[in-house]
Design a protein around this motif. Sequence first.
Motif, PDB file in Angstrom:
ATOM      1  N   ASP A  65       0.935  -0.986   0.027  1.00  0.00           N
ATOM      2  CA  ASP A  65       0.284   0.091   0.198  1.00  0.00           C
ATOM      3  C   ASP A  65       0.593   1.251   0.443  1.00  0.00           C
ATOM      4  O   ASP A  65       0.661   2.436   0.188  1.00  0.00           O
ATOM      5  CB  ASP A  65      -0.963  -0.130   1.283  1.00  0.00           C
ATOM      6  CG  ASP A  65      -1.706  -0.958   0.949  1.00  0.00           C
ATOM      7  OD1 ASP A  65      -2.229  -1.671  -0.037  1.00  0.00           O
ATOM      8  OD2 ASP A  65      -2.152  -1.523   2.378  1.00  0.00           O
ATOM      9  N   TYR A  69      -0.354   5.410  -0.594  1.00  0.00           N
ATOM     10  CA  TYR A  69      -0.247   6.351   0.459  1.00  0.00           C
ATOM     11  C   TYR A  69       0.097   7.629   0.091  1.00  0.00           C
ATOM     12  O   TYR A  69       0.288   8.020   0.319  1.00  0.00           O
ATOM     13  CB  TYR A  69       0.820   5.314   1.559  1.00  0.00           C
ATOM     14  CG  TYR A  69       0.552   6.028   2.715  1.00  0.00           C
ATOM     15  CD1 TYR A  69       0.292   6.415   3.861  1.00  0.00           C
ATOM     16  CD2 TYR A  69       2.628   6.711   2.669  1.00  0.00           C
ATOM     17  CE1 TYR A  69       0.191   7.084   4.651  1.00  0.00           C
ATOM     18  CE2 TYR A  69       2.738   8.014   3.665  1.00  0.00           C
ATOM     19  CZ  TYR A  69       1.581   7.785   5.130  1.00  0.00           C
ATOM     20  OH  TYR A  69       2.127   9.140   5.941  1.00  0.00           O
ATOM     21  N   ARG A  73      -0.829  11.688  -0.200  1.00  0.00           N
ATOM     22  CA  ARG A  73      -0.055  12.504   0.282  1.00  0.00           C
ATOM     23  C   ARG A  73       0.653  13.705  -1.034  1.00  0.00           C
ATOM     24  O   ARG A  73       1.601  14.909  -0.332  1.00  0.00           O
ATOM     25  CB  ARG A  73       1.305  11.530   0.811  1.00  0.00           C
ATOM     26  CG  ARG A  73       1.310  10.622   2.160  1.00  0.00           C
ATOM     27  CD  ARG A  73      -0.095  11.460   3.126  1.00  0.00           C
ATOM     28  NE  ARG A  73       0.948  12.573   3.991  1.00  0.00           N
ATOM     29  CZ  ARG A  73       0.654  12.806   5.486  1.00  0.00           C
ATOM     30  NH1 ARG A  73      -0.031  12.997   5.280  1.00  0.00           N
ATOM     31  NH2 ARG A  73       2.034  13.646   5.244  1.00  0.00           N
ATOM     32  N   GLU A 117       7.042  13.455   6.519  1.00  0.00           N
ATOM     33  CA  GLU A 117       6.258  12.989   6.223  1.00  0.00           C
ATOM     34  C   GLU A 117       6.876  11.793   6.775  1.00  0.00           C
ATOM     35  O   GLU A 117       5.780  11.068   7.777  1.00  0.00           O
ATOM     36  CB  GLU A 117       6.930  12.277   4.521  1.00  0.00           C
ATOM     37  CG  GLU A 117       5.996  13.032   3.913  1.00  0.00           C
ATOM     38  CD  GLU A 117       4.958  13.014   3.364  1.00  0.00           C
ATOM     39  OE1 GLU A 117       4.051  12.217   4.471  1.00  0.00           O
ATOM     40  OE2 GLU A 117       4.407  14.258   3.037  1.00  0.00           O
ATOM     41  N   TRP A 121       3.833   9.591   9.824  1.00  0.00           N
ATOM     42  CA  TRP A 121       3.430   8.378   8.835  1.00  0.00           C
ATOM     43  C   TRP A 121       2.847   7.187  11.640  1.00  0.00           C
ATOM     44  O   TRP A 121       3.673   7.850  12.142  1.00  0.00           O
ATOM     45  CB  TRP A 121       4.324   7.297   8.988  1.00  0.00           C
ATOM     46  CG  TRP A 121       4.544   6.194   8.954  1.00  0.00           C
ATOM     47  CD1 TRP A 121       3.544   5.583   7.720  1.00  0.00           C
ATOM     48  CD2 TRP A 121       4.707   5.298   9.570  1.00  0.00           C
ATOM     49  NE1 TRP A 121       3.359   3.962   7.987  1.00  0.00           N
ATOM     50  CE2 TRP A 121       3.787   3.949   9.547  1.00  0.00           C
ATOM     51  CE3 TRP A 121       5.416   5.004  10.983  1.00  0.00           C
ATOM     52  CZ2 TRP A 121       3.942   2.460   9.562  1.00  0.00           C
ATOM     53  CZ3 TRP A 121       5.387   3.678  11.560  1.00  0.00           C
ATOM     54  CH2 TRP A 121       5.074   2.716  10.789  1.00  0.00           C
ATOM     55  N   SER A 126      -2.349  -0.970   7.072  1.00  0.00           N
ATOM     56  CA  SER A 126      -2.252  -1.110   5.421  1.00  0.00           C
ATOM     57  C   SER A 126      -0.830  -1.374   5.387  1.00  0.00           C
ATOM     58  O   SER A 126      -0.234  -1.270   6.608  1.00  0.00           O
ATOM     59  CB  SER A 126      -2.491   0.138   5.538  1.00  0.00           C
ATOM     60  OG  SER A 126      -2.009   1.799   5.530  1.00  0.00           O
ATOM     61  N   ASN A 128       1.788  -0.476   4.772  1.00  0.00           N
ATOM     62  CA  ASN A 128       2.616   0.617   4.118  1.00  0.00           C
ATOM     63  C   ASN A 128       3.876   0.836   5.582  1.00  0.00           C
ATOM     64  O   ASN A 128       3.377   0.833   6.800  1.00  0.00           O
ATOM     65  CB  ASN A 128       2.226   2.010   3.831  1.00  0.00           C
ATOM     66  CG  ASN A 128       2.966   2.926   3.744  1.00  0.00           C
ATOM     67  OD1 ASN A 128       4.280   3.367   2.862  1.00  0.00           O
ATOM     68  ND2 ASN A 128       2.868   4.291   4.144  1.00  0.00           N
TER      69      ASN A 128
END
Length: 227
Positions: A65, A69, A73, A117, A121, A126, A128
Amino acid sequence: MSSLKAEDFIERSPLYPLHQGARLATLGSSAIVARYGEQEEHAQLQDCALIDLSNLPRAGFRGADAAAYLQARGYALPPAPNQALRQSDGSLVARLSQAEYLLLGSLHDMGARIAAEEAAWRLDDSANYLLPRQDSHAWLLLSGQHCAEVMAKLCGVDLRPQAFPSGAVAQTSAARINVIVINLGDEHLPCLQILCDRASVTYFWEAMLDAMQEFGGRPVGIDALLD
């Protein structure tokens, strides 16, 4: 700026002992070399120059994913592995495999977007997963017309523009250590982004400078890129 010392910062490049005497600038909670002397360094970029970007934020994301993601973003993603894209804000996205991405910060915002970022997170359901790259990889930039000739001394991959065009990524070895090499130079400034193991960067920096010596290469600071 000249009164700043690397020892004054909590976060320091692993190369900071080799930057003694350089003029420093503040990059978040860390220091970055602005220039190595009083002379203007911009012209050196076009010939053969090496810049330590190890304190500029970077991060990785991996998982089935991860692409969705990052797109959500606002990132444009390379269509295939071993390709890279420059984003509208100057940051870079390199695709290292089908489901792994490396994000490199921009000097335009001193890496603020990529740092955000990593901070934003959160682990959820998910597939990711954040891969912190600040502590695992050092980051150098090699610029100038002699990039490919310098790297030919250290690396078995043909990095000449005709074989390794802008947007190409190579995961290979140079000077006998693993490196990620990204070509996102252009007709105005040929350059290669090079990431290597942080623990080996002092050795690699010295190997690079040795290979650059034939071409009059030397280290420069970020002021050369920002001029």
